[in-house]
Design an enzyme around this catalytic site. Structure first.
Site, PDB file in Angstrom:
ATOM      1  N   LEU A 128       0.825  -1.209   0.000  1.00  0.00           N
ATOM      2  CA  LEU A 128       0.000   0.000   0.000  1.00  0.00           C
ATOM      3  C   LEU A 128       0.858   1.256   0.000  1.00  0.00           C
ATOM      4  CD1 LEU A 128      -2.686  -1.061   2.590  1.00  0.00           C
ATOM      5  CD2 LEU A 128      -3.143  -0.400   0.222  1.00  0.00           C
ATOM      6  N   LYS A 130       4.843   3.109   1.582  1.00  0.00           N
ATOM      7  CA  LYS A 130       6.087   2.948   2.307  1.00  0.00           C
ATOM      8  C   LYS A 130       6.557   4.303   2.781  1.00  0.00           C
ATOM      9  CE  LYS A 130      10.546   1.221   1.736  1.00  0.00           C
ATOM     10  NZ  LYS A 130      11.423   0.367   1.103  1.00  0.00           N
ATOM     11  N   GLY A 131       7.029   4.350   3.993  1.00  0.00           N
ATOM     12  CA  GLY A 131       7.586   5.594   4.506  1.00  0.00           C
ATOM     13  C   GLY A 131       9.020   5.354   4.902  1.00  0.00           C
ATOM     14  N   GLY A 134       8.351   2.536   7.964  1.00  0.00           N
ATOM     15  CA  GLY A 134       7.547   1.335   7.819  1.00  0.00           C
ATOM     16  C   GLY A 134       7.171   1.059   6.390  1.00  0.00           C
ATOM     17  N   VAL A 136       3.808  -0.683   4.356  1.00  0.00           N
ATOM     18  CA  VAL A 136       2.428  -1.030   4.650  1.00  0.00           C
ATOM     19  C   VAL A 136       1.878  -1.910   3.529  1.00  0.00           C
ATOM     20  CG1 VAL A 136       0.154  -0.103   5.221  1.00  0.00           C
ATOM     21  CG2 VAL A 136       2.197   1.172   5.878  1.00  0.00           C
ATOM     22  N   LYS A 162       1.215  -2.681   8.986  1.00  0.00           N
ATOM     23  CA  LYS A 162       2.409  -1.820   8.951  1.00  0.00           C
ATOM     24  C   LYS A 162       3.563  -2.565   9.605  1.00  0.00           C
ATOM     25  CE  LYS A 162       4.265   2.742   9.908  1.00  0.00           C
ATOM     26  NZ  LYS A 162       3.992   4.141  10.173  1.00  0.00           N
ATOM     27  N   ASP A 254       3.986  15.867  11.667  1.00  0.00           N
ATOM     28  CA  ASP A 254       4.418  15.613  10.285  1.00  0.00           C
ATOM     29  C   ASP A 254       3.216  15.699   9.338  1.00  0.00           C
ATOM     30  OD1 ASP A 254       6.243  15.097   8.286  1.00  0.00           O
ATOM     31  OD2 ASP A 254       6.283  12.930   8.592  1.00  0.00           O
TER      32      ASP A 254
HETATM   33  N1  LIG Z   1      -4.009   2.264   7.072  1.00  0.00           N
HETATM   34  C1  LIG Z   1      -3.516   2.401   5.856  1.00  0.00           C
HETATM   35  N2  LIG Z   1      -4.218   2.052   4.782  1.00  0.00           N
HETATM   36  C2  LIG Z   1      -3.725   2.208   3.540  1.00  0.00           C
HETATM   37  N3  LIG Z   1      -2.522   2.706   3.281  1.00  0.00           N
HETATM   38  C3  LIG Z   1      -1.772   3.066   4.310  1.00  0.00           C
HETATM   39  C4  LIG Z   1      -2.220   2.948   5.653  1.00  0.00           C
HETATM   40  N4  LIG Z   1      -1.269   3.393   6.474  1.00  0.00           N
HETATM   41  C5  LIG Z   1      -0.255   3.783   5.685  1.00  0.00           C
HETATM   42  N5  LIG Z   1      -0.539   3.605   4.380  1.00  0.00           N
HETATM   43  C6  LIG Z   1       0.323   3.924   3.240  1.00  0.00           C
HETATM   44  O1  LIG Z   1       1.658   3.640   3.585  1.00  0.00           O
HETATM   45  C7  LIG Z   1       2.454   4.832   3.532  1.00  0.00           C
HETATM   46  C8  LIG Z   1       3.486   4.812   4.635  1.00  0.00           C
HETATM   47  O2  LIG Z   1       2.840   4.759   5.880  1.00  0.00           O
HETATM   48  P1  LIG Z   1       3.316   5.650   7.105  1.00  0.00           P
HETATM   49  O3  LIG Z   1       3.312   7.076   6.701  1.00  0.00           O
HETATM   50  O4  LIG Z   1       2.508   5.278   8.296  1.00  0.00           O
HETATM   51  O5  LIG Z   1       4.798   5.073   7.233  1.00  0.00           O
HETATM   52  P2  LIG Z   1       6.078   5.753   7.838  1.00  0.00           P
HETATM   53  O6  LIG Z   1       7.236   4.864   7.529  1.00  0.00           O
HETATM   54  O7  LIG Z   1       5.876   6.060   9.254  1.00  0.00           O
HETATM   55  O8  LIG Z   1       6.116   7.033   6.918  1.00  0.00           O
HETATM   56  P3  LIG Z   1       6.907   8.391   7.025  1.00  0.00           P
HETATM   57  O9  LIG Z   1       8.186   8.185   6.298  1.00  0.00           O
HETATM   58  O10 LIG Z   1       6.014   9.389   6.345  1.00  0.00           O
HETATM   59  O11 LIG Z   1       7.092   8.647   8.491  1.00  0.00           O
HETATM   60  C9  LIG Z   1       1.453   5.969   3.611  1.00  0.00           C
HETATM   61  O12 LIG Z   1       1.916   7.121   2.975  1.00  0.00           O
HETATM   62  C10 LIG Z   1       0.257   5.376   2.897  1.00  0.00           C
HETATM   63  O13 LIG Z   1       0.400   5.532   1.513  1.00  0.00           O
END
Ligand SMILES: Nc1ncnc2c1ncn2[C@@H]1O[C@H](COP(=O)(O)OP(=O)(O)OP(=O)(O)O)[C@@H](O)[C@H]1O
Length: 695
Positions: A128, A130-131, A134, A136, A162, A254
């Protein structure tokens, strides 16, 4: 203690910048030094010298002396002023985050199936998103227990999983910090629910409601455009989500288009807005006391995403509610205009350049071609104070005229906002927020008009002789100094404007000997080291725009003043906060500071007579920060400014002066007349510099 995630920057496939992940912020003193993610942009370092002087006697404190200088500004002819003892009588008082994922070289493959914390068994399907931390994935439920066959909730057929690798920096202390935040915020208005969490093999896994595309996806898939009505609806609903989150004591930290997700397409929630990624959330309100967290500034600490971060976040100030709203404002303008004026900077000082541009962009310029409510929203939020309660209902009502009157046919569901407006209206005994009659008109900042000024600082002292000279050319320095010495005065501060010097000499320094050098270098290492050998210490310095410097080195009287035990200085191309921070931990304090052009020179000493010290750094005179520090017992002890930034060092003296009065002035010309007025009140110049003050 919360664990916070940290890592290094990397580019994402998404052209948008990802958050910077800082290492842990060092603890300087007991007060509220919370863990943070910090950005590490080390300034170019040139000098870091230490004088180790043997046992000079230490007695009382010597006032710390400082100077700073900058170019520009209209200056007239050389001036002199003097306050003599007999003048007024004698009776007066004185990034990107690195996730454990496939491309980043973390070899651990994701499991094919997941079952954590009592969850059903899920098969991992498509990715879905990636950040930095994490990744997802869609999880499809394959176990048949507890199922009612419907989508949604803990028994949903499809969930979002996640994953964070256990070696990811965010998991240094165990499960991701984000988990804790979801415990409080999961399921509140606009935040997805987390149903299960646990560790499986190498990964921490969080099972949450599956959502749909992000606002960035929507904008990107629609030829980089979004309608005004859509963005206004997002504004309305996002403000209500932030209000809810803030009401639980958290700031998100953020806010950006990638972190706003819509509900899954084809479901009743497809028009509902959610805010995800709580990994940078912090508390603005202390859980036990219910008090607002303490104001702090750590200028080398950055949390968030450069493009959308608030100016305060760039400057390392403790996050508070205003920061989420400022980031939301940038998010909205990005969606509306497709671009922000600070996009495109590259290189090591990108953060600095972006922040400078944000400060120099007025709400008018930022919102050119945008409907009026957007400009008003920007204006409101950039003017919010650190602990000010945002007027969420009022911000929402700004957009009334931009969205259609029937909420049922709006492109984004605005139920949350309507509820909020209704509740506030009820509370206030009326339904809408037209006003505010009770709001004081505020002095607006960020007008996009930089100015340079003299910043002068005055301390209450017992009556003494003080003399100033300004607009002094190089060749005239010696005669003023000699004359002053003949009259029993030593140099207490120096500064520079337009390559001319300002000189403050007075009878209250406590020095017993003093030497100085005018040098074409900023700073002249050999000469300084020679003087260190003779037990002189830098007591004041100034740099001119042409790169020359005036360094004053002094010896203190043991019965009256503290003699520094050790001294160290550094010249750098950006404000050397990292170095200062390191030196603080070694028992040094900033005792003098100056600039030459855009370069900074900072002197730190041991046995400086301070018990604590902080720095206020801003692209304007940091008025709010100074007042907060004054209220907590700090007094300005060093100042310096470039054409872009002003830095003020504030310290808590070990020996409290009898009269703690301190005042500051900002003037376009050297404050010759003002100084005399201050003298009349037994306030004496303690520090002076010339440079950036307002914008
Ligand atoms: N509950 C969800 N349902 C669908 N897609 C999701 C969900 N949670 C996250 N995503 C997707 O995954 C991506 C990364 O999730 P998230 O921002 O929580 O990760 P992160 O690694 O903490 O990111 P960041 O680098 O922004 O801190 C999001 O931008 C979104 O596209």
């Amino acid at each position: 203690m919360p664990e916070l995630r940290s890592g290094t920057r990397r580019d994402r496939t998404n052209p948008n910048p990802a958050p910077v992940a800082p290492p842990e912020r060092p603890r300087r003193r007991a007060a509220a030094a919370r863990n943070r993610r910090t950005a590490a942009s080390a300034p170019a370092e040139e000098e870091d010298l230490i004088a180790n002087a043997g046992g000079e006697a230490a007695g009382e404190e010597v006032r710390i002396l400082e100077g700073g200088g900058e170019i520009g500004g209209g200056v007239d002819e050389e001036g002199i002023g003097e306050r003599r003892m007999d003048d007024y009588g004698s009776g007066g008082k004185s990034a990107d985050k690195l996730a454990g994922g496939e491309e980043e070289g973390c070899a651990a493959p994701l499991p094919e199936k997941v079952q954590v914390g009592g969850s059903p068994l899920y098969k991992i399907e498509r990715k879905l998103g990636k950040g930095g931390f994490g990744q997802v994935y869609v999880g499809r439920r394959i176990s048949t227990t507890n199922t009612n066959g419907r989508m949604g909730g803990a028994n949903a057929v499809e969930v979002a999983l996640k994953f964070e690798h256990r070696t990811s920096k965010g998991c240094n202390y165990g499960p991701p910090y984000e988990w804790q935040v979801y415990n409080t915020l999961g399921g509140i208005h606009g935040v997805p629910r987390v149903h299960f969490k646990g560790r499986q093999g190498e990964y921490y896994v969080m099972v949450m409601d599956m959502l749909g595309p992000s606002l960035w996806d929507v904008w990107n898939n629609n030829a980089h455009t979004m309608s005004t009505e859509m963005v206004a609806c997002i504004a309305i609903e996002a403000i209500s989500i932030l209000e809810k989150m803030h009401s639980k004591g958290y700031v998100h930290g953020d806010v950006k288009p990638e972190n706003f997700l819509l509900g899954p397409p084809g479901t009743p929630e497809e028009k509902k807005l959610f805010l995800v990624d709580l990994g940078l959330a912090t508390r603005w309100k202390d859980t036990s006391s219910g008090q607002h967290v303490e104001y702090e500034q750590w200028p080398d600490v950055f949390r968030g995403t450069v493009r959308y971060a608030s100016v305060h976040a760039h400057l390392g100030r403790t996050g508070s509610r205003r920061d989420d709203l400022e980031s939301l404002a940038y998010t909205l303008i990005f969606l509306l205009r497709g671009r922000l004026p600070w996009q495109g900077y590259q290189g090591g000082n990108k953060g600095f350049l972006v922040c400078k541009k944000k400060m120099a962009t007025s709400p008018e310029t930022l919102c050119y071609f945008c409907p009026q409510p957007f400009k008003q929203f920007v204006e409101y939020v950039v003017n919010l104070k650190f602990d000010e309660e945002p007027n969420y209902a009022r911000y929402i009502s700004l957009f009334d005229g931009v969205v259609g009157p029937n909420p049922d046919i709006r492109p984004i569901n605005t139920d949350g906002a309507q509820k909020l407006i209704y509740q506030v209206g009820q509370k206030r005994g009326r339904l809408m927020m037209e006003e505010d009659d009770d709001e004081q008109p505020k002095k607006k900042i960020r007008m996009g008009m930089p100015a340079t000024q003299w910043i002068s600082v005055y301390n209450a002292r017992r009556p003494m002789k003080q003399r100033y000279h300004y607009n002094v050319a190089d060749i005239r320095l010696a005669q003023h100094i000699e004359k002053g010495n003949e009259d029993g005065l030593y140099i207490s501060c120096v500064a520079s404007c337009a390559n001319l010097w300002a000189l403050i000499m007075d009878a209250g320094t406590g020095f017993i000997a003093q030497v100085y050098e005018l040098s074409p270098h900023f700073l002249h290492k050999e000469w300084i080291m020679e003087q260190w050998e003779k037990n002189y210490y830098i007591s004041a310095l100034a740099g001119a725009n042409n790169g020359s410097s005036l360094v004053v080195m002094s010896k203190g009287i043991s019965s009256k003043g503290t003699q520094f035990a050790q001294q160290s200085y550094k010249v750098s191309d950006s404000f050397p906060f990292k170095w200062i921070n390191k030196k603080w931990r070694e028992g040094f304090y900033v005792t003098a500071m100056a600039t030459a052009g855009s370069r900074w020179g900072v002197v730190m000493s041991r046995n400086a007579g301070f018990s604590d010290q902080v720095v206020e750094l801003d692209f304007l005179y940091p008025s709010e920060g100074i007042h907060r520090r004054w209220d907590s017992g700090y007094r300005i002890t060093a100042t310096a400014a470039t054409l872009d930034q002003a830095a003020l060092v504030l310290s808590v003296p070990r020996r409290k002066p009898a009269d703690e009065t301190q005042e500051t002035l900002r003037t376009s010309a050297f404050p010759s007349q003002h100084v005399k007025e201050k003298w009349a009140k037994n306030l004496y110049i303690a520090s002076v510099c010339y440079g950036r003050t307002v914008s």
